[in-house]
Motif scaffolding. Sequence first.
Motif, PDB file in Angstrom:
ATOM      1  N   ALA A   1      -7.478  11.167   3.450  1.00 59.18           N
ATOM      2  CA  ALA A   1      -6.056  10.370   3.543  1.00 59.18           C
ATOM      3  C   ALA A   1      -6.176   9.649   2.554  1.00 59.18           C
ATOM      4  N   LYS A   2      -5.262   8.936   1.341  1.00 61.60           N
ATOM      5  CA  LYS A   2      -6.210   7.748   0.882  1.00 61.60           C
ATOM      6  C   LYS A   2      -5.093   6.983   0.504  1.00 61.60           C
ATOM      7  N   ALA A   3      -5.654   5.246   0.913  1.00 61.98           N
ATOM      8  CA  ALA A   3      -4.052   4.197   0.099  1.00 61.98           C
ATOM      9  C   ALA A   3      -4.837   3.805  -1.129  1.00 61.98           C
ATOM     10  N   VAL A   4      -3.697   3.552  -1.675  1.00 60.91           N
ATOM     11  CA  VAL A   4      -4.206   2.569  -2.646  1.00 60.91           C
ATOM     12  C   VAL A   4      -2.980   1.599  -2.582  1.00 60.91           C
ATOM     13  N   GLU A   5      -3.588   0.453  -2.962  1.00 63.58           N
ATOM     14  CA  GLU A   5      -2.851  -0.890  -3.369  1.00 63.58           C
ATOM     15  C   GLU A   5      -2.528  -0.971  -4.570  1.00 63.58           C
ATOM     16  N   THR A   6      -0.496  -1.186  -4.443  1.00 63.17           N
ATOM     17  CA  THR A   6      -0.074  -1.797  -5.579  1.00 63.17           C
ATOM     18  C   THR A   6       0.552  -2.844  -5.613  1.00 63.17           C
ATOM     19  N   GLY A   7       0.284  -3.609  -5.439  1.00 65.06           N
ATOM     20  CA  GLY A   7       1.071  -4.615  -5.511  1.00 65.06           C
ATOM     21  C   GLY A   7       0.255  -6.078  -4.278  1.00 65.06           C
ATOM     22  N   ARG A   8       0.357  -7.188  -3.973  1.00 66.33           N
ATOM     23  CA  ARG A   8      -0.425  -7.845  -3.418  1.00 66.33           C
ATOM     24  C   ARG A   8       1.120  -9.607  -2.769  1.00 66.33           C
ATOM     25  N   VAL A   9       0.857  -9.860  -1.990  1.00 71.88           N
ATOM     26  CA  VAL A   9       1.929 -10.696  -1.720  1.00 71.88           C
ATOM     27  C   VAL A   9       1.188 -11.946  -2.575  1.00 71.88           C
ATOM     28  N   THR A  10       2.059 -13.014  -3.311  1.00 73.45           N
ATOM     29  CA  THR A  10       1.678 -14.469  -3.617  1.00 73.45           C
ATOM     30  C   THR A  10       3.242 -15.030  -3.083  1.00 73.45           C
ATOM     31  N   VAL A  11       3.405 -14.887  -2.447  1.00 73.53           N
ATOM     32  CA  VAL A  11       4.600 -16.017  -1.818  1.00 73.53           C
ATOM     33  C   VAL A  11       5.442 -15.600  -0.236  1.00 73.53           C
ATOM     34  N   TRP A  12       5.048 -16.289   0.988  1.00 74.40           N
ATOM     35  CA  TRP A  12       5.864 -15.145   1.550  1.00 74.40           C
ATOM     36  C   TRP A  12       6.395 -16.369   3.322  1.00 74.40           C
ATOM     37  N   GLU A  13       7.765 -16.969   2.599  1.00 70.58           N
ATOM     38  CA  GLU A  13       8.836 -17.847   3.042  1.00 70.58           C
ATOM     39  C   GLU A  13       9.728 -16.935   4.431  1.00 70.58           C
ATOM     40  N   PRO A  14       9.713 -16.315   4.899  1.00 71.03           N
ATOM     41  CA  PRO A  14      10.294 -15.848   5.490  1.00 71.03           C
ATOM     42  C   PRO A  14      11.010 -17.313   6.690  1.00 71.03           C
ATOM     43  N   PRO A  15      12.635 -16.841   6.413  1.00 72.72           N
ATOM     44  CA  PRO A  15      13.443 -15.541   6.199  1.00 72.72           C
ATOM     45  C   PRO A  15      14.125 -15.980   4.992  1.00 72.72           C
ATOM     46  N   SER A  16      13.668 -16.714   4.079  1.00 72.91           N
ATOM     47  CA  SER A  16      13.740 -16.761   2.124  1.00 72.91           C
ATOM     48  C   SER A  16      13.731 -16.317   1.203  1.00 72.91           C
ATOM     49  N   ARG A  17      12.705 -16.115   1.225  1.00 73.03           N
ATOM     50  CA  ARG A  17      11.694 -15.607  -0.633  1.00 73.03           C
ATOM     51  C   ARG A  17      10.159 -15.040  -0.536  1.00 73.03           C
ATOM     52  N   LEU A  18      10.719 -13.433  -0.727  1.00 70.39           N
ATOM     53  CA  LEU A  18       8.981 -13.468  -0.914  1.00 70.39           C
ATOM     54  C   LEU A  18       8.927 -13.155  -2.199  1.00 70.39           C
ATOM     55  N   VAL A  19       7.717 -13.581  -2.539  1.00 70.98           N
ATOM     56  CA  VAL A  19       6.824 -12.698  -4.268  1.00 70.98           C
ATOM     57  C   VAL A  19       5.847 -11.764  -4.350  1.00 70.98           C
ATOM     58  N   LEU A  20       6.128 -10.965  -5.127  1.00 73.17           N
ATOM     59  CA  LEU A  20       4.973 -10.057  -4.993  1.00 73.17           C
ATOM     60  C   LEU A  20       4.454  -9.874  -5.991  1.00 73.17           C
ATOM     61  N   GLU A  21       2.973  -9.507  -7.139  1.00 71.29           N
ATOM     62  CA  GLU A  21       2.050  -9.494  -8.031  1.00 71.29           C
ATOM     63  C   GLU A  21       2.356  -7.411  -7.637  1.00 71.29           C
ATOM     64  N   TRP A  22       3.151  -6.962  -8.560  1.00 68.33           N
ATOM     65  CA  TRP A  22       3.082  -5.407  -8.645  1.00 68.33           C
ATOM     66  C   TRP A  22       2.856  -4.752  -9.687  1.00 68.33           C
TER      67      TRP A  22
ATOM     68  N   LEU B   1       0.608  -0.867  -0.224  1.00 69.20           N
ATOM     69  CA  LEU B   1      -0.178  -0.182  -0.347  1.00 69.20           C
ATOM     70  C   LEU B   1       1.165   1.371   0.016  1.00 69.20           C
ATOM     71  N   GLU B   2       0.131   2.539  -0.628  1.00 69.51           N
ATOM     72  CA  GLU B   2       1.203   3.549  -0.855  1.00 69.51           C
ATOM     73  C   GLU B   2       0.035   4.837   0.000  1.00 69.51           C
ATOM     74  N   ARG B   3       0.365   5.086   1.026  1.00 73.24           N
ATOM     75  CA  ARG B   3      -0.682   6.194   1.770  1.00 73.24           C
ATOM     76  C   ARG B   3      -0.155   7.261   1.725  1.00 73.24           C
ATOM     77  N   PHE B   4      -1.499   8.211   1.492  1.00 74.73           N
ATOM     78  CA  PHE B   4      -0.690   9.796   1.182  1.00 74.73           C
ATOM     79  C   PHE B   4      -2.200  10.493   1.447  1.00 74.73           C
ATOM     80  N   GLU B   5      -1.587  12.032   1.649  1.00 78.31           N
ATOM     81  CA  GLU B   5      -3.150  12.522   1.919  1.00 78.31           C
ATOM     82  C   GLU B   5      -3.130  13.624   0.507  1.00 78.31           C
ATOM     83  N   THR B   6      -4.795  13.734   0.269  1.00 75.93           N
ATOM     84  CA  THR B   6      -4.768  14.396  -0.415  1.00 75.93           C
ATOM     85  C   THR B   6      -5.402  16.186  -0.113  1.00 75.93           C
ATOM     86  N   SER B   7      -5.550  17.206  -1.218  1.00 80.11           N
ATOM     87  CA  SER B   7      -5.893  18.705  -0.481  1.00 80.11           C
ATOM     88  C   SER B   7      -7.257  18.341   0.585  1.00 80.11           C
ATOM     89  N   SER B   8      -8.230  16.855   0.544  1.00 78.10           N
ATOM     90  CA  SER B   8      -9.594  16.843   1.096  1.00 78.10           C
ATOM     91  C   SER B   8      -8.972  15.720   1.783  1.00 78.10           C
TER      92      SER B   8
END
Length: 94
Positions: free
Chosen positions: A56-77, A47-54
Amino acid sequence: LVEVPPADAFRLFTDEIDRWWRRGLRYRIGRRRSVVTLEPGVGGRLLERFETSSRAKAVETGRVTVWEPPSRLVLEWRAVNFAPDESTEVEVLF
């Protein structure tokens, strides 16, 4: 390559993603200061969070598809200039 244990690199990469994610309109949506966060686990959102003039906004720019700490991470972006059906896969090995 960074010379730290994989578990430390994984934690810093995921927990402190805003510290290393590049700034500027090529890499972020917000024209002003924004904060990038990554929710842990498969299905977690980038997520990217920021303020607009009116409000606060959050925009999703990706999603975790593989989460294998501590060796591997895969994101769709996807960048803001991608077509609606376009995305890319980012795989990081620790």
